[in-house]
Scaffold this active site. Structure first.
Site, short mmCIF file in Angstrom:
data_model
loop_
_atom_site.label_atom_id
_atom_site.label_comp_id
_atom_site.label_asym_id
_atom_site.label_seq_id
_atom_site.Cartn_x
_atom_site.Cartn_y
_atom_site.Cartn_z
N SER A 145 0.87 -1.18 0.00
CA SER A 145 0.00 0.00 0.00
C SER A 145 0.91 1.22 0.00
CB SER A 145 -0.85 0.00 1.27
OG SER A 145 -1.38 1.30 1.54
N TYR A 158 -2.42 -1.60 10.37
CA TYR A 158 -2.40 -1.74 8.90
C TYR A 158 -1.09 -1.16 8.33
CZ TYR A 158 -4.05 -1.26 4.06
OH TYR A 158 -4.19 -1.33 2.70
C1 BGC Z 1 -6.29 1.66 1.99
C2 BGC Z 1 -7.39 2.61 1.58
C3 BGC Z 1 -6.90 4.03 1.53
C4 BGC Z 1 -5.64 4.13 0.69
C5 BGC Z 1 -5.06 5.54 0.66
C6 BGC Z 1 -5.08 1.88 1.11
O1 BGC Z 1 -4.05 1.06 1.50
O2 BGC Z 1 -6.74 0.33 1.87
O3 BGC Z 1 -8.47 2.51 2.50
O4 BGC Z 1 -7.89 4.87 0.98
O5 BGC Z 1 -4.67 3.25 1.19
O6 BGC Z 1 -4.98 6.11 1.94
#
Ligand code: BGC
Length: 261
Positions: A145, A158
């Protein structure tokens, strides 16, 4: 389309919905043989299997919880039993839940870490074991991410899991490069998936997220699937250990866009 992908065998975790589903469908269009992993959404997984077959690929759905070692072994065995190989492992399954850090219980932390970080480790390590034992010069793609480098208040579990995926990807890439196994990550920004459905259904929230994206829009899952197809293909044969951000520029410090600072 990448002609070398046709006939290759892929396992995709969390492939019943969202980005995992989009990658599964794209791999189907590439005429690959796809193991569609799901944890609870059997019906959705069956629909993905059907769509892959209609596109000219082959597919099976397998129920497996990526945080369980025995399940992961079974998932990889399924690729071997049904399709005779494993060339591309996509560790995509992930969860997230907003909780201020001072209110986060160990249980909340463990849930996210066990799926996102331990699940990715299990998938990557078991796939690599298979590839070594069967002399496959395959590749592993981990779903990271933008939050592997952007801190994210209320999502410390996360963001920590994604930061860990970045280092895991680099470490495994270094360890297995001499064996011809490539390990890369994808760092999506804001994508229109079920995980974000509630958030983006609020026009105010959606607009505020769009403001953080220099390209100005929230992407569709197939815009991530195309990156996965390229990374899996021989077009990327010299690429290992990277995170490829597909984020419309979200990681470019957008608040500096007008030259302030
Ligand atoms: C998340 C999203 C978020 C995006 C940007 C991703 O990793 O799952 O919920 O909108 O990052 O912040």
């Amino acid at each position: 389309m990448y002609s070398d992908l046709a006939g290759k065998v892929a396992v995709i975790t969390g492939a019943a919905t969202g980005i995992g589903k989009a990658i599964a469908l794209r791999f189907g269009q590439e005429k690959m043989k796809v193991v569609v992993d799901y944890r609870s959404k059997q019906e959705h997984a069956s629909e993905v299997v059907q769509a892959i077959k209609e596109a000219g690929g082959e597919a099976i759905a397998v129920q497996a919880d990526v945080s369980k070692e025995e399940d992961m072994k079974r998932l990889i065995e399924a690729a071997h039993t049904s399709f005779g190989s494993l060339d591309v492992m996509v560790n995509n399954a992930g969860i997230q839940k907003e909780i201020p850090s001072h209110e986060m219980r160990l249980d909340d932390w463990n849930k996210v870490i066990s799926v996102n970080l331990s699940g990715t480790f299990l998938g990557a390590s078991q796939a690599i074991k298979y590839m070594l034992e069967n002399d496959v010069k395959g590749c592993v793609i981990n779903m990271s991410s933008v939050h592997e480098i952007i801190p994210w208040p209320h999502f410390v579990h996360y963001a920590s899991s994604k930061g860990g995926i970045r280092m895991m990807t680099q470490t495994l890439a270094l360890e297995y490069a001499p064996k011809g196994i490539r390990v890369n990550a994808i760092g999506p920004g804001a994508i229109n998936t079920p995980i974000n459905a509630e958030k983006f259904s609020d026009p105010g929230v959606k607009a505020s997220v769009e403001k953080m994206i220099p390209m100005g829009y929230i992407a569709e899952p197939d815009e991530i699937a195309s990156v996965a197809a390229w990374l899996a293909s021989q077009e990327a044969k010299y690429v290992t250990g990277i995170t490829l951000y597909a984020d419309g520029g979200m990681t470019l410090y957008p608040s500096f866009q007008a030259g302030q600072g």
